[in-house]
Design an enzyme around this catalytic site. Structure first.
Site, PDB file in Angstrom:
ATOM      1  N   GLY A  15      22.547  37.371  -9.727  1.00  0.00           N
ATOM      2  CA  GLY A  15      21.642  36.531 -10.501  1.00  0.00           C
ATOM      3  C   GLY A  15      21.528  35.143  -9.908  1.00  0.00           C
ATOM      4  O   GLY A  15      22.507  34.578  -9.421  1.00  0.00           O
ATOM      5  N   ARG A  76      19.794  42.725  -5.909  1.00  0.00           N
ATOM      6  CA  ARG A  76      20.978  43.567  -6.097  1.00  0.00           C
ATOM      7  C   ARG A  76      20.823  44.802  -5.215  1.00  0.00           C
ATOM      8  O   ARG A  76      19.781  45.450  -5.226  1.00  0.00           O
ATOM      9  CB  ARG A  76      21.139  43.945  -7.565  1.00  0.00           C
ATOM     10  CG  ARG A  76      21.246  42.712  -8.475  1.00  0.00           C
ATOM     11  CD  ARG A  76      21.525  43.091  -9.912  1.00  0.00           C
ATOM     12  NE  ARG A  76      21.401  41.955 -10.809  1.00  0.00           N
ATOM     13  CZ  ARG A  76      22.339  41.047 -11.026  1.00  0.00           C
ATOM     14  NH1 ARG A  76      23.492  41.156 -10.386  1.00  0.00           N
ATOM     15  NH2 ARG A  76      22.153  40.040 -11.855  1.00  0.00           N
ATOM     16  N   ASP A 107      31.270  37.387  -9.143  1.00  0.00           N
ATOM     17  CA  ASP A 107      32.378  38.233  -8.698  1.00  0.00           C
ATOM     18  C   ASP A 107      31.901  39.540  -8.080  1.00  0.00           C
ATOM     19  O   ASP A 107      32.529  40.072  -7.171  1.00  0.00           O
ATOM     20  CB  ASP A 107      33.364  38.487  -9.844  1.00  0.00           C
ATOM     21  CG  ASP A 107      32.708  39.114 -11.068  1.00  0.00           C
ATOM     22  OD1 ASP A 107      31.480  39.287 -11.079  1.00  0.00           O
ATOM     23  OD2 ASP A 107      33.444  39.432 -12.021  1.00  0.00           O
ATOM     24  N   THR A 129      27.238  31.159 -10.912  1.00  0.00           N
ATOM     25  CA  THR A 129      26.785  31.948 -12.047  1.00  0.00           C
ATOM     26  C   THR A 129      26.716  31.045 -13.267  1.00  0.00           C
ATOM     27  O   THR A 129      27.629  30.236 -13.488  1.00  0.00           O
ATOM     28  CB  THR A 129      27.723  33.138 -12.343  1.00  0.00           C
ATOM     29  OG1 THR A 129      27.420  33.676 -13.638  1.00  0.00           O
ATOM     30  CG2 THR A 129      29.177  32.741 -12.330  1.00  0.00           C
ATOM     31  N   ASP A 131      27.195  31.756 -16.219  1.00  0.00           N
ATOM     32  CA  ASP A 131      28.158  32.140 -17.256  1.00  0.00           C
ATOM     33  C   ASP A 131      29.485  31.388 -17.165  1.00  0.00           C
ATOM     34  O   ASP A 131      30.265  31.398 -18.120  1.00  0.00           O
ATOM     35  CB  ASP A 131      28.438  33.644 -17.205  1.00  0.00           C
ATOM     36  CG  ASP A 131      27.253  34.468 -17.664  1.00  0.00           C
ATOM     37  OD1 ASP A 131      26.500  33.982 -18.532  1.00  0.00           O
ATOM     38  OD2 ASP A 131      27.065  35.578 -17.148  1.00  0.00           O
ATOM     39  N   ASP A 133      32.204  32.165 -15.728  1.00  0.00           N
ATOM     40  CA  ASP A 133      33.251  33.110 -16.120  1.00  0.00           C
ATOM     41  C   ASP A 133      34.123  33.579 -14.963  1.00  0.00           C
ATOM     42  O   ASP A 133      34.848  34.569 -15.091  1.00  0.00           O
ATOM     43  CB  ASP A 133      32.623  34.328 -16.806  1.00  0.00           C
ATOM     44  CG  ASP A 133      31.632  35.066 -15.919  1.00  0.00           C
ATOM     45  OD1 ASP A 133      31.294  34.556 -14.828  1.00  0.00           O
ATOM     46  OD2 ASP A 133      31.169  36.154 -16.320  1.00  0.00           O
ATOM     47  N   GLY A 174      25.128  35.442 -22.035  1.00  0.00           N
ATOM     48  CA  GLY A 174      26.577  35.614 -22.078  1.00  0.00           C
ATOM     49  C   GLY A 174      26.941  36.958 -22.656  1.00  0.00           C
ATOM     50  O   GLY A 174      27.264  37.064 -23.834  1.00  0.00           O
ATOM     51  N   ARG A 175      26.875  38.002 -21.809  1.00  0.00           N
ATOM     52  CA  ARG A 175      27.201  39.353 -22.298  1.00  0.00           C
ATOM     53  C   ARG A 175      28.694  39.493 -22.591  1.00  0.00           C
ATOM     54  O   ARG A 175      29.081  40.117 -23.575  1.00  0.00           O
ATOM     55  CB  ARG A 175      26.758  40.409 -21.281  1.00  0.00           C
ATOM     56  CG  ARG A 175      25.273  40.667 -21.269  1.00  0.00           C
ATOM     57  CD  ARG A 175      24.937  41.922 -20.487  1.00  0.00           C
ATOM     58  NE  ARG A 175      25.310  41.799 -19.085  1.00  0.00           N
ATOM     59  CZ  ARG A 175      24.519  41.325 -18.146  1.00  0.00           C
ATOM     60  NH1 ARG A 175      23.304  40.898 -18.459  1.00  0.00           N
ATOM     61  NH2 ARG A 175      24.907  41.260 -16.893  1.00  0.00           N
ATOM     62  N   ALA A 190      25.778  22.732 -33.756  1.00  0.00           N
ATOM     63  CA  ALA A 190      25.407  23.965 -34.462  1.00  0.00           C
ATOM     64  C   ALA A 190      26.333  24.215 -35.646  1.00  0.00           C
ATOM     65  O   ALA A 190      27.519  23.873 -35.604  1.00  0.00           O
ATOM     66  CB  ALA A 190      25.457  25.153 -33.497  1.00  0.00           C
ATOM     67  N   GLU A 226      24.619  36.552 -26.314  1.00  0.00           N
ATOM     68  CA  GLU A 226      23.966  37.859 -26.359  1.00  0.00           C
ATOM     69  C   GLU A 226      24.955  39.017 -26.497  1.00  0.00           C
ATOM     70  O   GLU A 226      24.617  40.058 -27.068  1.00  0.00           O
ATOM     71  CB  GLU A 226      23.092  38.064 -25.128  1.00  0.00           C
ATOM     72  CG  GLU A 226      23.853  38.025 -23.804  1.00  0.00           C
ATOM     73  CD  GLU A 226      22.928  38.173 -22.607  1.00  0.00           C
ATOM     74  OE1 GLU A 226      21.962  38.949 -22.680  1.00  0.00           O
ATOM     75  OE2 GLU A 226      23.181  37.504 -21.582  1.00  0.00           O
TER      76      GLU A 226
END
Length: 323
Positions: A15, A76, A107, A129, A131, A133, A174-175, A190, A226
């Site tokens: 991504g 990909r 990764d 990325t 994310d 992560d 964010g899966r 929030a 998400e």
């Protein structure tokens, strides 16, 4: 590494993330500064397997530092997951006379890089990325920009939420990681943050909304990663529990685009330069990492170690501040 690096290839994979162009620019210019040839490989591993190379110059990377996306494009590659594809990729590098490779991605991209390392190709990975992560690094390229995109979007959503006295459920990317949701939720104030790392009782979320309504609050924002569940179902469940008018906004791929933030440009530039330094010093099979405001090299295996820990203290602070 048993020989001096004279040429480097660079590709982006997986991504896209804001700041990738800044990292490409740093690899190219740092390499040229030290007298190396630098080749851009288009469309990630797919382009590597098919030999889509171009020699880079100082002018090739002019005026890209502030642009989102990746000038080298990304894709990909299913073929890179096969031993035959990995052999083709290594052969293409040798055919072109490229001594080493810099891979900018997540990764999954690093795993592809390690298959080339096992065939004797010196490899350095740069974590990119949104994310955030990847273990071992405080920040990945793209996270800060994505975070600011969410904050800007929520600011606009809040205007209409206030005008119409509605509760908005905003779904962010964010899966498996709730980093964007957590940091954006705290920064946006929030009312609730829902992430995959923590099981949330929607009755508690409803109670918080009702308490806010009782003290005169006429609108609310709830941030949902998400991977934490369907934003539509959450909205409907909260509507049934509270009776409030609920709406859903899914930000989607807007979070990947846009000009990178100053922080992402700085991190990307530092990491790109560090990747070249590591290769010149004879290092391989490493990733760049930003730790306590310093960019260092770490074994690439760190990226596959224990998952980056979720910041429960920050999550608790967000809960305390949103009472």
């Amino acid at each position: 590494m048993n020989h001096k690096v004279q040429s480097i290839g660079v590709l982006t994979s997986g991504g896209d993330a804001p700041g990738m162009n800044a990292a490409i620019r740093a690899v190219v210019r740092k390499g040229i500064y030290h007298g190396l040839k630098v080749y851009g490989i288009e469309r990630g591993y797919e382009g590597l397997i098919n030999g889509i190379f171009r020699e880079m110059s100082l002018g090739t990377v002019a005026d890209i530092v502030h642009r989102g996306g990746t000038m080298l494009m990304t894709a990909r590659s299913q073929e890179m997951m096969t031993s035959d594809g990995q052999r083709k990729a290594a052969d293409q590098l040798r055919k072109q006379g490229i001594d080493a490779l810099v891979v900018i991605g997540g990764d999954g991209s690093f795993r592809g890089a390690q298959t080339l390392s096992s065939q004797g190709i010196p490899i350095i990975g740069i974590p990119a990325t949104i994310d955030n992560d990847i273990p071992g690094t405080d920040f990945t390229i793209g996270f800060d920009t994505a975070l600011n995109t969410v904050i800007e979007s929520v600011s606009k959503i809040r205007d209409t939420a206030t005008s119409h006295e509605r509760t908005f459920i905003v779904e962010v990317m964010g899966r498996e990681s709730g980093s964007i949701a957590l940091h954006a939720g705290l920064a946006c104030g929030a009312e609730s943050i829902i992430v995959p790392e923590i099981s949330v009782d929607l009755k508690e979320v409803s109670s918080k909304l009702l308490r806010g309504h009782q003290r005169g609050k006429n609108h609310s924002i709830i941030i949902v990663a998400e991977g934490a569940g369907s934003a539509w179902k959450i909205a409907e469940d909260l509507r049934l529990e509270t009776g409030f008018d609920t709406r859903v906004t899914i930000l989607g791929h807007i979070q990947r685009g846009g000009n990178p933030s100053a922080l992402d440009v700085v991190i990307a530039s530092e990491m790109g330069a560090k990747a070249v330094e590591l290769l010149r010093s004879g290092q391989s099979d490493q990733m760049t990492a930003r730790v306590s405001q310093e960019v260092i090299g770490l074994p690439m295996e760190v990226a596959y170690g224990p998952r980056k820990p979720f910041n429960y203290d920050l999550y608790e602070l967000a809960n305390q501040l949103s009472i």
